[in-house]
Design an enzyme around this catalytic site. Structure first.
Site, PDB file in Angstrom:
ATOM      1  N   SER A 132      -2.688  41.645 -51.518  1.00 46.76           N
ATOM      2  CA  SER A 132      -2.812  42.150 -50.147  1.00 46.76           C
ATOM      3  C   SER A 132      -1.494  42.718 -49.634  1.00 46.76           C
ATOM      4  CB  SER A 132      -3.238  40.977 -49.259  1.00 46.76           C
ATOM      5  OG  SER A 132      -2.959  41.241 -47.908  1.00 46.76           O
ATOM      6  N   TYR A 157      -2.100  32.893 -45.486  1.00 47.32           N
ATOM      7  CA  TYR A 157      -2.894  33.811 -46.320  1.00 47.32           C
ATOM      8  C   TYR A 157      -1.983  34.649 -47.215  1.00 47.32           C
ATOM      9  CZ  TYR A 157      -5.620  37.981 -47.520  1.00 47.32           C
ATOM     10  OH  TYR A 157      -6.210  39.029 -48.199  1.00 47.32           O
TER      11      TYR A 157
END
Ligand SMILES: NC(=O)c1ccc[n+]([C@@H]2O[C@H](COP(=O)([O-])OP(=O)(O)OC[C@H]3O[C@@H](n4cnc5c(N)ncnc54)[C@H](O)[C@@H]3O)[C@@H](O)[C@H]2O)c1
Length: 319
Positions: A132, A157
Site C-alpha cells: 500500500s 495498517y
C-alpha cells in the site's frame, strides 16, 4: 494472442480488487481458486455479488475460510496445483486499524506468514503481494518512489503492509521465491469498498446526507482506477523474476475538496459538508512515481479521475 493457462490462488478474491482480478483471470481461461472469509468489515452480500459472475465458471473454486487457518491452507495447497499466488486478503483501511490493531496485525502479518509458509511447504514460489501507498507515511518528498525510505509508518495498517514486504523479501532471499510487492495508491471504480471516500461520499450525496470532510479539504490522494490496477497486477504476474517493489498509481494528485467538486458535478447535486478534524493515521498526501512500473512492467495507466468518477457513479446508480 495465445497464452498459457495457469492455476491461480487469489486470496481475498471476493473483495473489491480481488473480484475484478478473478473475473479477468477467468475470462482468459485460467483456473482460479479464492480463499475469502467474508470478513465483516463490509457485508457478505456485497462480496457475493462481486463474485456472482465468477461463480458461474467451472474453472472457479471458492473456499470460504480464513488465511489464519493453517490446516485449511495445508488442505488447499495439497489438493490443488497452484502456479501463482496473488495475496490480497487483508484487513484494509487505515482508520479502523487504530481501533482494531491486534486483529489487523493477526490477519495482515500472521496471515501473510501462513501463506508464505504454505507456499514453502508445497513448493509454490511465485507471489504477488498487495502492499500500500500508506507505507510512505508522511514522506515529504514527492512523488513517492520505491527507493524512498519507508521506515516511518503512521498507522498500524501501514506498519502491517511494510511488515508484509519484509517477510516477502526474507522468503525470496532464503527460498528463492519470486515476489512482486505492489504498492496500490487509493483504488476506486465499480465495487469499490464502501468505506472509501469516493464510494461513501457519492452514496451520501445521492441520498441527500451530510458528508463528513476530515481536515480542510487540502489532503491529496493519487486515485487509481481499478482497470489500471488490474493491468498492473497482471503485468506483475508476467514479470516475476526476483524480488521487486512497484508503485501502482496514476501519478496525479487530487485534493479532497476537488474530489468532492468532481463528484458533485457528476451527480448534478451540491454536497452538504460537515468539516471535522483531520483523522489520526491519515497521511497528508499520496503521489506515486510510477516510472519503475512503466520501465520494468510496461505499466501504462489510462484513466483520468474525471472519466473514472463518471464510470463509478454510473455503476453506483445501477447497483
Ligand atoms: N483499495 C485500496 O485502495 C487499496 C490500497 C492499497 C492496498 N490495498 C490492499 O489491496 C488488498 C485488497 O483490498 P480491497 O480494497 O479489495 O479490500 P476488500 O476488503 O474489498 O478485500 C479484501 C478481502 O479479503 C478478505 N479477508 C479479510 N480477512 C481475511 C482473512 N482473515 N482470511 C481470508 N480472507 C480475508 C475480505 O473478506 C475481503 O473480501 C488488501 O490487501 C488491501 O490492503 C487496497
Amino acid at each position: 494472442m495465445s497464452h498459457e493457462i495457469k492455476n491461480y490462488l487469489v486470496t481475498g478474491g471476493a473483495g473489491f480488487i480481488g473480484s475484478h482480478l478473478v473475473d479477468s483471470l477467468l475470462s482468459e481461461g485460467n483456473n482460479v481458486i479464492t480463499i475469502d472469509n467474508f470478513d465483516e468489515f463490509y457485508s457478505k452480500e456485497v462480496k457475493l455479488s462481486n463474485i456472482a459472475s465468477a461463480l458461474t465458471f467451472d474453472t472457479f473454486q471458492l473456499i470460504e475460510g480464513d488465511i489464519r487457518d493453517k490446516d485449511l491452507l495445508d488442505d488447499l495447497f495439497s489438493n490443488n496445483h497452484i502456479d501463482v499466488v496473488i495475496h490480497l486478503a487483508a484487513k484494509a483501511g487505515v482508520r479502523p486499524s487504530i481501533e482494531n490493531t491486534v486483529e489487523y496485525y493477526d490477519v495482515n502479518i500472521n496471515g501473510t506468514l501462513n501463506i508464505l509458509e504454505a507456499m514453502k511447504k508445497f513448493d509454490v514460489k511465485n507471489l504477488i503481494f498487495a502492499s500500500s501507498s500508506s507505507v510512505y507515511g508522511n514522506n515529504k518528498k514527492v512523488p513517492f518512489s520505491e527507493s524512498d525510505i519507508v521506515d516511518y509508518p503512521i498507522s498500524p495498517y501501514a506498519a502491517t503492509k511494510k511488515s508484509g514486504e519484509l517477510l516477502c523479501h526474507t522468503y525470496h532471499h532464503l527460498y528463492d521465491f519470486k515476489i512482486n510487492c505492489l504498492r496500490f495508491f487509493t483504488v476506486y471504480g465499480p465495487r469499490q469498498r464502501p468505506d472509501l471516500a469516493i464510494h461513501k461520499f457519492s452514496k451520501m450525496i445521492l441520498n441527500d446526507e451530510t458528508i463528513p470532510m476530515f481536515g480542510d479539504g487540502t489532503t491529496k490522494r493519487d486515485y487509481t482506477y481499478i482497470d489500471d490496477i488490474i493491468q498492473g497486477i497482471k503485468l506483475a504476474i508476467k514479470n516475476l523474476n526476483g524480488y521487486e517493489v512497484f508503485n501502482l498509481g496514476e501519478s496525479r494528485t487530487i485534493m479532497l475538496k476537488e474530489l468532492i467538486t468532481l463528484i458533485e458535478k457528476e451527480i448534478g447535486k451540491k454536497a452538504n459538508i460537515e468539516k471535522l478534524p483531520l483523522q489520526p493515521g491519515d497521511v497528508e498526501q499520496t503521489y506515486a512515481d510510477v516510472s519503475k512500473a512503466k520501465e520494468l512492467l510496461n505499466y501504462d495507466p489510462q484513466y483520468e479521475i474525471e472519466e473514472g468518477i463518471k464510470n463509478f457513479i454510473e455503476w453506483l446508480k445501477k447497483s
